[in-house]
Design a protein around this motif. Sequence first.
Motif, mmCIF file in Angstrom:
data_model
loop_
_atom_site.group_PDB
_atom_site.id
_atom_site.type_symbol
_atom_site.label_atom_id
_atom_site.label_comp_id
_atom_site.label_asym_id
_atom_site.label_seq_id
_atom_site.Cartn_x
_atom_site.Cartn_y
_atom_site.Cartn_z
ATOM 1 N N GLN A 208 -7.023 64.599 -34.670
ATOM 2 C CA GLN A 208 -5.778 63.910 -34.327
ATOM 3 C C GLN A 208 -4.758 64.940 -33.836
ATOM 4 O O GLN A 208 -4.432 65.882 -34.547
ATOM 5 N N ILE A 209 -4.249 64.726 -32.626
ATOM 6 C CA ILE A 209 -3.245 65.631 -32.047
ATOM 7 C C ILE A 209 -1.964 64.824 -31.891
ATOM 8 O O ILE A 209 -1.902 63.885 -31.094
ATOM 9 N N SER A 210 -0.954 65.188 -32.659
ATOM 10 C CA SER A 210 0.270 64.389 -32.727
ATOM 11 C C SER A 210 1.389 64.980 -31.875
ATOM 12 O O SER A 210 1.612 66.193 -31.880
ATOM 13 N N LEU A 211 2.122 64.092 -31.168
ATOM 14 C CA LEU A 211 3.323 64.523 -30.452
ATOM 15 C C LEU A 211 4.437 64.804 -31.437
ATOM 16 O O LEU A 211 5.186 65.759 -31.290
ATOM 17 N N GLU A 212 4.558 63.964 -32.436
ATOM 18 C CA GLU A 212 5.613 64.101 -33.431
ATOM 19 C C GLU A 212 5.211 65.167 -34.448
ATOM 20 O O GLU A 212 4.080 65.191 -34.914
ATOM 21 N N VAL A 213 6.160 66.049 -34.776
ATOM 22 C CA VAL A 213 5.892 67.105 -35.756
ATOM 23 C C VAL A 213 6.943 67.031 -36.852
ATOM 24 O O VAL A 213 8.145 67.138 -36.579
ATOM 25 N N ASP A 214 6.489 66.828 -38.087
ATOM 26 C CA ASP A 214 7.413 66.711 -39.229
ATOM 27 C C ASP A 214 8.484 65.651 -38.977
ATOM 28 O O ASP A 214 9.651 65.826 -39.324
ATOM 29 N N GLY A 215 8.092 64.541 -38.356
ATOM 30 C CA GLY A 215 9.014 63.441 -38.108
ATOM 31 C C GLY A 215 9.969 63.679 -36.956
ATOM 32 O O GLY A 215 10.882 62.867 -36.731
ATOM 33 N N LYS A 216 9.779 64.765 -36.206
ATOM 34 C CA LYS A 216 10.687 65.095 -35.110
ATOM 35 C C LYS A 216 9.976 64.989 -33.763
ATOM 36 O O LYS A 216 8.759 65.179 -33.678
ATOM 37 N N GLU A 217 10.752 64.700 -32.716
ATOM 38 C CA GLU A 217 10.190 64.630 -31.372
ATOM 39 C C GLU A 217 9.726 66.019 -30.934
ATOM 40 O O GLU A 217 10.241 67.039 -31.395
ATOM 41 N N PRO A 218 8.756 66.097 -30.020
ATOM 42 C CA PRO A 218 8.204 67.401 -29.611
ATOM 43 C C PRO A 218 9.211 68.245 -28.843
ATOM 44 O O PRO A 218 9.979 67.727 -28.028
ATOM 45 N N SER A 219 9.209 69.554 -29.107
ATOM 46 C CA SER A 219 10.043 70.478 -28.345
ATOM 47 C C SER A 219 9.417 70.680 -26.958
ATOM 48 O O SER A 219 8.224 70.394 -26.764
ATOM 49 N N PRO A 220 10.181 71.168 -25.978
ATOM 50 C CA PRO A 220 9.612 71.440 -24.647
ATOM 51 C C PRO A 220 8.397 72.374 -24.711
ATOM 52 O O PRO A 220 7.420 72.176 -23.998
ATOM 53 N N LYS A 221 8.476 73.405 -25.583
ATOM 54 C CA LYS A 221 7.364 74.348 -25.702
ATOM 55 C C LYS A 221 6.109 73.647 -26.230
ATOM 56 O O LYS A 221 5.004 73.839 -25.706
ATOM 57 N N TYR A 222 6.309 72.837 -27.272
ATOM 58 C CA TYR A 222 5.159 72.133 -27.851
ATOM 59 C C TYR A 222 4.590 71.112 -26.867
ATOM 60 O O TYR A 222 3.370 70.976 -26.744
ATOM 61 N N MET A 223 5.467 70.439 -26.125
ATOM 62 C CA MET A 223 5.010 69.477 -25.120
ATOM 63 C C MET A 223 4.163 70.185 -24.064
ATOM 64 O O MET A 223 3.116 69.662 -23.631
ATOM 65 N N SER A 224 4.592 71.366 -23.669
ATOM 66 C CA SER A 224 3.833 72.144 -22.685
ATOM 67 C C SER A 224 2.442 72.494 -23.208
ATOM 68 O O SER A 224 1.442 72.429 -22.481
#
Length: 286
Positions: A208-224
Amino acid sequence: MKRLLLLALVLGAACSSPKTNDKELLTVSILPQKYFVEKIAGNLLEVQVLVPPGAGPETYSLVPSQMKELSKSTAWLRIGKVGFEDAWHEKIEQGNPNLKVFDTSADADWIAEEIRQHGDHVHVHGVDPHIWTSPTEVLKIASLTYKALVELFPDKAGVFQENYEIFRAEIEALDQELLSQFDELKHRGFLIFHPALSYLARDYDLEQISLEVDGKEPSPKYMSELIKHAREEGIRVVFIQKEFDQENARQLAEEIKGEIVPLDPLAENWAEGLREIARKIVEASK
């Protein structure tokens, strides 16, 4: 003639009046629990659900009418560690001192950031609450639900036991069905906005690869990083639950030239809901 007319009106009014529901009322937190209780209790009990369809159990807040209905309930069967229960259980129990409370997650094998043994009990931190997405965990939930029902209504124990045994066999059959389906996967990773399928992934060796991390929206770096990983793995689907905003999922889908696909891990028909999730994961891997 007048007497006949009056009699007809009285009988008509009696026939149109709603029947009084004399079933015991039981409260659960989320819709899949309603399915679990009804599988074991049949139509012997009335079940009310605190978190309504379309709402998230992590952030839901009770409305005054629900607090009032809780006062009529014999018991509340908790699902475990969802944010809603953590925030509201003290208010619910203080406002309803006669309400019996059962934790149907007591035997769960939690996925958590930290699990520490302290004396005769365990501290769990950063826990993933979505145990109902796993047939393995639902077998435990069903067992504790059955025991709670027998404790509450011992006169119906025979019916509960018979139904519980049937339900347990259905869960085990579903587990084998999903195992067979996931054997067909081309790749075992899938993208999802909110990480609600961790236990399903653990059961069937999925990633499972989640966009949300610790209940927060993904940062630009993580989205990349997600975009790069998805392209390398050939992932073209982003799953999202209906209670979440789709903007970040849509952006990711556009970047990988893919699509958004809705999932409902909170479907009331639990078995069909998991079958539908499995079907969509398998389709996405092709």
